[in-house]
Design a protein around this motif. Structure first.
Motif, PDB file in Angstrom:
ATOM      1  N   LEU A  23       0.846  -1.191   0.000  1.00  0.00           N
ATOM      2  CA  LEU A  23       0.000   0.000   0.000  1.00  0.00           C
ATOM      3  C   LEU A  23       0.882   1.243   0.000  1.00  0.00           C
ATOM      4  CD1 LEU A  23      -2.780  -0.894   2.601  1.00  0.00           C
ATOM      5  CD2 LEU A  23      -3.026  -0.763   0.123  1.00  0.00           C
ATOM      6  N   THR A  24       0.493   2.227  -0.802  1.00  0.00           N
ATOM      7  CA  THR A  24       1.204   3.502  -0.838  1.00  0.00           C
ATOM      8  C   THR A  24       0.193   4.633  -0.668  1.00  0.00           C
ATOM      9  OG1 THR A  24       1.026   3.530  -3.269  1.00  0.00           O
ATOM     10  CG2 THR A  24       3.052   2.623  -2.314  1.00  0.00           C
ATOM     11  N   GLY A  25       0.695   5.842  -0.403  1.00  0.00           N
ATOM     12  CA  GLY A  25      -0.170   6.961  -0.076  1.00  0.00           C
ATOM     13  C   GLY A  25      -0.165   7.158   1.427  1.00  0.00           C
ATOM     14  N   PHE A  58      -5.421   7.238   1.743  1.00  0.00           N
ATOM     15  CA  PHE A  58      -5.579   8.541   1.091  1.00  0.00           C
ATOM     16  C   PHE A  58      -4.567   8.594  -0.051  1.00  0.00           C
ATOM     17  CE2 PHE A  58      -7.429   9.260   5.241  1.00  0.00           C
ATOM     18  CZ  PHE A  58      -8.544  10.033   4.953  1.00  0.00           C
ATOM     19  N   CYS A  59      -5.073   8.392  -1.264  1.00  0.00           N
ATOM     20  CA  CYS A  59      -4.199   8.305  -2.434  1.00  0.00           C
ATOM     21  C   CYS A  59      -3.752   9.698  -2.859  1.00  0.00           C
ATOM     22  CB  CYS A  59      -4.932   7.618  -3.574  1.00  0.00           C
ATOM     23  SG  CYS A  59      -5.497   5.945  -3.154  1.00  0.00           S
ATOM     24  N   LYS A  60      -2.486   9.797  -3.239  1.00  0.00           N
ATOM     25  CA  LYS A  60      -1.934  11.066  -3.701  1.00  0.00           C
ATOM     26  C   LYS A  60      -1.682  11.059  -5.206  1.00  0.00           C
ATOM     27  CE  LYS A  60       0.356  11.665   0.779  1.00  0.00           C
ATOM     28  NZ  LYS A  60      -0.299  12.861   1.273  1.00  0.00           N
ATOM     29  N   ARG A  61      -1.640   9.877  -5.802  1.00  0.00           N
ATOM     30  CA  ARG A  61      -1.413   9.737  -7.243  1.00  0.00           C
ATOM     31  C   ARG A  61      -2.152   8.496  -7.720  1.00  0.00           C
ATOM     32  NH1 ARG A  61       3.619   6.487  -7.925  1.00  0.00           N
ATOM     33  NH2 ARG A  61       3.921   5.510  -5.893  1.00  0.00           N
ATOM     34  N   THR A  62      -2.289   8.373  -9.022  1.00  0.00           N
ATOM     35  CA  THR A  62      -3.072   7.267  -9.581  1.00  0.00           C
ATOM     36  C   THR A  62      -2.451   5.918  -9.236  1.00  0.00           C
ATOM     37  OG1 THR A  62      -3.792   8.713 -11.377  1.00  0.00           O
ATOM     38  CG2 THR A  62      -4.093   6.357 -11.701  1.00  0.00           C
ATOM     39  N   GLN A  63      -1.124   5.840  -9.174  1.00  0.00           N
ATOM     40  CA  GLN A  63      -0.490   4.560  -8.834  1.00  0.00           C
ATOM     41  C   GLN A  63      -0.855   4.091  -7.426  1.00  0.00           C
ATOM     42  OE1 GLN A  63       1.136   2.623 -11.069  1.00  0.00           O
ATOM     43  NE2 GLN A  63       1.060   1.042  -9.469  1.00  0.00           N
ATOM     44  N   VAL A 104      -3.773   4.371  -6.168  1.00  0.00           N
ATOM     45  CA  VAL A 104      -5.076   3.718  -6.368  1.00  0.00           C
ATOM     46  C   VAL A 104      -4.869   2.307  -6.913  1.00  0.00           C
ATOM     47  CG1 VAL A 104      -7.284   3.835  -7.570  1.00  0.00           C
ATOM     48  CG2 VAL A 104      -6.220   5.942  -6.747  1.00  0.00           C
ATOM     49  N   VAL A 105      -4.003   2.186  -7.920  1.00  0.00           N
ATOM     50  CA  VAL A 105      -3.705   0.868  -8.494  1.00  0.00           C
ATOM     51  C   VAL A 105      -3.198  -0.073  -7.405  1.00  0.00           C
ATOM     52  CG1 VAL A 105      -2.203  -0.391 -10.104  1.00  0.00           C
ATOM     53  CG2 VAL A 105      -3.222   1.799 -10.792  1.00  0.00           C
ATOM     54  N   ASN A 106      -2.265   0.402  -6.593  1.00  0.00           N
ATOM     55  CA  ASN A 106      -1.707  -0.439  -5.534  1.00  0.00           C
ATOM     56  C   ASN A 106      -2.763  -0.853  -4.521  1.00  0.00           C
ATOM     57  OD1 ASN A 106       0.752  -0.092  -6.781  1.00  0.00           O
ATOM     58  ND2 ASN A 106       1.498   1.469  -5.355  1.00  0.00           N
ATOM     59  N   ALA A 107      -3.670   0.077  -4.191  1.00  0.00           N
ATOM     60  CA  ALA A 107      -4.718  -0.232  -3.211  1.00  0.00           C
ATOM     61  C   ALA A 107      -5.677  -1.299  -3.737  1.00  0.00           C
ATOM     62  CB  ALA A 107      -5.481   1.045  -2.851  1.00  0.00           C
ATOM     63  N   VAL A 108      -6.056  -1.190  -5.017  1.00  0.00           N
ATOM     64  CA  VAL A 108      -6.950  -2.203  -5.597  1.00  0.00           C
ATOM     65  C   VAL A 108      -6.259  -3.559  -5.639  1.00  0.00           C
ATOM     66  CG1 VAL A 108      -8.241  -2.898  -7.659  1.00  0.00           C
ATOM     67  CG2 VAL A 108      -8.246  -0.495  -6.937  1.00  0.00           C
ATOM     68  N   LYS A 109      -4.989  -3.570  -6.058  1.00  0.00           N
ATOM     69  CA  LYS A 109      -4.241  -4.842  -6.092  1.00  0.00           C
ATOM     70  C   LYS A 109      -4.127  -5.445  -4.696  1.00  0.00           C
ATOM     71  CE  LYS A 109      -1.218  -4.146 -10.117  1.00  0.00           C
ATOM     72  NZ  LYS A 109       0.188  -3.982 -10.543  1.00  0.00           N
ATOM     73  N   TRP A 110      -3.741  -4.622  -3.721  1.00  0.00           N
ATOM     74  CA  TRP A 110      -3.585  -5.101  -2.341  1.00  0.00           C
ATOM     75  C   TRP A 110      -4.890  -5.697  -1.829  1.00  0.00           C
ATOM     76  CZ3 TRP A 110      -5.833  -4.253   2.359  1.00  0.00           C
ATOM     77  CH2 TRP A 110      -5.145  -4.670   3.493  1.00  0.00           C
ATOM     78  N   ALA A 111      -5.981  -4.994  -2.073  1.00  0.00           N
ATOM     79  CA  ALA A 111      -7.286  -5.477  -1.605  1.00  0.00           C
ATOM     80  C   ALA A 111      -7.628  -6.823  -2.236  1.00  0.00           C
ATOM     81  CB  ALA A 111      -8.358  -4.448  -1.936  1.00  0.00           C
ATOM     82  N   PHE A 143      -5.961 -10.827  -9.810  1.00  0.00           N
ATOM     83  CA  PHE A 143      -5.599 -10.018  -8.640  1.00  0.00           C
ATOM     84  C   PHE A 143      -5.152  -8.605  -8.998  1.00  0.00           C
ATOM     85  CE2 PHE A 143      -4.556 -14.394  -7.086  1.00  0.00           C
ATOM     86  CZ  PHE A 143      -5.547 -14.456  -6.123  1.00  0.00           C
ATOM     87  N   GLY A 144      -5.158  -8.248 -10.280  1.00  0.00           N
ATOM     88  CA  GLY A 144      -4.532  -7.013 -10.707  1.00  0.00           C
ATOM     89  C   GLY A 144      -5.471  -5.832 -10.846  1.00  0.00           C
ATOM     90  N   ALA A 145      -4.892  -4.748 -11.348  1.00  0.00           N
ATOM     91  CA  ALA A 145      -5.627  -3.516 -11.637  1.00  0.00           C
ATOM     92  C   ALA A 145      -4.864  -2.777 -12.713  1.00  0.00           C
ATOM     93  CB  ALA A 145      -5.757  -2.653 -10.390  1.00  0.00           C
ATOM     94  N   LYS A 146      -5.575  -2.005 -13.514  1.00  0.00           N
ATOM     95  CA  LYS A 146      -4.918  -1.236 -14.572  1.00  0.00           C
ATOM     96  C   LYS A 146      -5.619   0.094 -14.749  1.00  0.00           C
ATOM     97  CE  LYS A 146      -7.559  -3.319 -18.388  1.00  0.00           C
ATOM     98  NZ  LYS A 146      -7.474  -4.032 -19.678  1.00  0.00           N
ATOM     99  N   ILE A 147      -4.901   1.038 -15.361  1.00  0.00           N
ATOM    100  CA  ILE A 147      -5.440   2.371 -15.632  1.00  0.00           C
ATOM    101  C   ILE A 147      -5.920   2.408 -17.075  1.00  0.00           C
ATOM    102  CG2 ILE A 147      -4.925   4.843 -15.686  1.00  0.00           C
ATOM    103  CD1 ILE A 147      -2.435   4.135 -13.902  1.00  0.00           C
ATOM    104  N   ILE A 148      -7.151   2.841 -17.274  1.00  0.00           N
ATOM    105  CA  ILE A 148      -7.659   3.003 -18.638  1.00  0.00           C
ATOM    106  C   ILE A 148      -8.274   4.388 -18.796  1.00  0.00           C
ATOM    107  CG2 ILE A 148      -8.098   0.524 -18.940  1.00  0.00           C
ATOM    108  CD1 ILE A 148     -11.088   1.144 -18.646  1.00  0.00           C
ATOM    109  N   ARG A 149      -8.353   4.839 -20.039  1.00  0.00           N
ATOM    110  CA  ARG A 149      -9.076   6.063 -20.375  1.00  0.00           C
ATOM    111  C   ARG A 149     -10.318   5.669 -21.154  1.00  0.00           C
ATOM    112  NH1 ARG A 149      -4.222   8.253 -22.692  1.00  0.00           N
ATOM    113  NH2 ARG A 149      -5.312   8.004 -24.666  1.00  0.00           N
ATOM    114  N   CYS A 150     -11.431   6.273 -20.811  1.00  0.00           N
ATOM    115  CA  CYS A 150     -12.631   6.013 -21.613  1.00  0.00           C
ATOM    116  C   CYS A 150     -13.220   7.341 -22.087  1.00  0.00           C
ATOM    117  CB  CYS A 150     -13.655   5.173 -20.853  1.00  0.00           C
ATOM    118  SG  CYS A 150     -14.227   5.822 -19.295  1.00  0.00           S
ATOM    119  N   ASN A 151     -13.616   7.341 -23.338  1.00  0.00           N
ATOM    120  CA  ASN A 151     -14.192   8.523 -23.976  1.00  0.00           C
ATOM    121  C   ASN A 151     -15.047   8.048 -25.151  1.00  0.00           C
ATOM    122  OD1 ASN A 151     -12.320   8.052 -26.170  1.00  0.00           O
ATOM    123  ND2 ASN A 151     -10.742   9.036 -24.904  1.00  0.00           N
TER     124      ASN A 151
END
Length: 453
Positions: A11-13, A43-48, A50-57, A169-177
């Motif tokens: 976990l980071t943040g 309390f996340c400070k950057r998008t990574q 968030v990624v780490n928190a989802v993976k950890w969970a 167990f993973g997580a990734k960042i995507i853009r949707c539009n």
């Protein structure tokens, strides 16, 4: 003691756990009737983060809750024993004046959004409560005093950055539009927060703004029926540059108040409100031109100083409420659990109604007025009486109102998929199956993944 590195991911943040000095403040929601004890708050400070928190969970099989402004009325953003992924410290805003776009991280509260955009004399249509988070507001709809001119907050959304589950167990960042992950982009515009992943930033179209005209009219409570009947017909027939509200307070408070914001001059607004002034003799009338940022502060005052515990439910009027319905409103406000109960309505139509109910996940495009029924209290022993009153009121209004706004969630709604989403629900479940097939993001009224056939 939490192990930040159980499993493979750390976990980071800023990590807050039970026993920390700031844990009690960190776990509390805006609605103080919600009191839950999560296992860890990140309390996340950057998008990574968030990624780490989802993976950890996922690695540690800990339920996830997602939080921005803490305004989930039923406390869907917190849970006993869960990890709360809080984005409130992710609050950067970048404005591209040439493209007329703003990239806004999802931890921003509305007051910060309005202030920052105002520096460039632009804005987005959004709500009035200053401490509401932009994330939940946008994902569920976003109704405010520019809606009839510029649509819902989500109608001005151009892109979403989101952290979604990936693999086992993973997580990734995507853009949707409109071009990438267009199905998820459709779902993000009205599907509600916390259903598909963690939104980390939004890109909005912004609108030039300078001064606006605002009004406030107050009447005696005895005039409620006459005033509301005039308001509901008038509010939809006036120029779309004007969006208005009416708030009907308890008999003990003894007043009815209508407010509104107009993209034009005060003299023109005075002419427009004449039908309201003729409805019954007002106690007080105010009409003035102010800088837009001052208008946001004026409407924010309505939400300041309210009691800390509350129950809210909602509904949409697709046609004028008949006399029987107005009498029902007056009857309940004459017999409230305490003087702090009230009904607030806002006019819709205009730009909101020009979008098809299936063009975005927000389905209630053809509603004329949105209703918010609420009761507030301070002491725990008052809770049952207040909640019972709200639910009885909602049932009594069932003949006159349709569905509910997903940002006014109500756990008492048995058929909540129909209330919030109507015919868009099946499509939402299919998108859920595509992006979150293992139902990583779930809560009491979350969208379930469609079953494979």
């Amino acid at each position: 003691m939490i192990n930040k590195k159980q499993g493979l991911t750390r976990l980071t943040g800023r990590i807050v756990v039970p026993g920390d000095p700031d844990y009690n403040q960190a776990r509390m929601e805006f609605n103080k009737r919600i009191s839950k004890f999560p296992r860890v708050i990140v309390f996340c400070k950057r998008t990574q983060d968030v990624v780490n928190a989802v993976k950890w969970a996922r690695e540690n099989r800990v339920p996830i809750r997602v939080r921005s402004g803490r305004h989930s009325y039923e406390g869907f953003s917190v849970m006993n024993g869960a990890i709360v992924i809080d984005v409130s410290q992710m609050n950067r805003i970048r404005i591209d004046s040439k493209q007329k776009l703003a990239k806004i991280q999802t931890g921003n509260q509305l007051q910060r959004v309005y202030r920052t955009l105002w520096q460039k004399r632009v804005t987005i249509p959004a709500g009035t409560a200053p401490d509401v988070g932009i994330a939940g507001l946008t994902l569920g709809g976003g109704i405010g005093l520019l809606s009839r001119k510029y649509g819902l907050t989500l109608d001005n959304l151009k892109e979403v950055e989101m952290v979604v589950p990936h693999g086992r167990f993973g997580a990734k960042i995507i853009r949707c539009n409109a071009r990438e992950h267009a199905d998820l982009f459709w779902a993000c515009r009205g599907g509600g927060g916390g259903n598909f992943g963690v939104a980390t930033s939004f890109t909005f179209k912004v609108h030039p703004i300078s001064t606006v005209a605002i009004y406030s009219i107050t009447w005696k409570w005895k005039d409620l029926e006459k005033v509301f009947n005039v308001w509901q017909k008038w509010a939809l027939s006036v120029d779309n540059r004007l969006t208005s509200t009416i708030q009907m307070f308890s008999k003990q408070v003894g007043t009815v108040e209508s407010t509104g914001q107009f993209l034009g001059s005060a003299s023109e607004l005075r002419r427009m409100i004449q039908p309201l002034l003729r409805a019954s003799t007002p106690l007080k009338v105010r009409v003035k031109t102010v800088p837009f940022i001052e208008a946001t502060k004026f409407f924010a005052q309505i939400d300041i100083g309210l009691l800390p515990k509350f129950k809210v439910t909602g509904g949409y009027a697709y046609r004028a409420v008949p006399k029987e319905g107005i009498r029902t409103i007056k009857r309940f406000l004459a017999n409230p659990p305490n003087k702090h109960a009230n009904v607030e309505c806002q006019s819709l139509g205009g730009a909101v109604a020009r979008v098809s109910p299936t063009a975005t996940a927000y389905v209630h495009r053809h509603a004329k007025v949105i209703f918010e029924l609420s009761a507030r209290w301070r002491l725990n022993q008052e809770q049952k009486r207040n909640i019972t009153w709200v639910e009885s009121f909602r049932r009594a209004m069932t003949p006159f109102l349709i569905g509910d706004y997903v940002n006014f969630p109500d756990l008492e709604f048995k058929n909540w998929p129909r209330a919030y989403y109507r015919n868009n629900f099946n499509r939402l479940t299919k998108i859920k199956r595509k992006y979150d097939p293992l139902n990583v993001f779930h809560f009491q009224q979350s969208i379930p993944p469609a079953k494979n056939r």
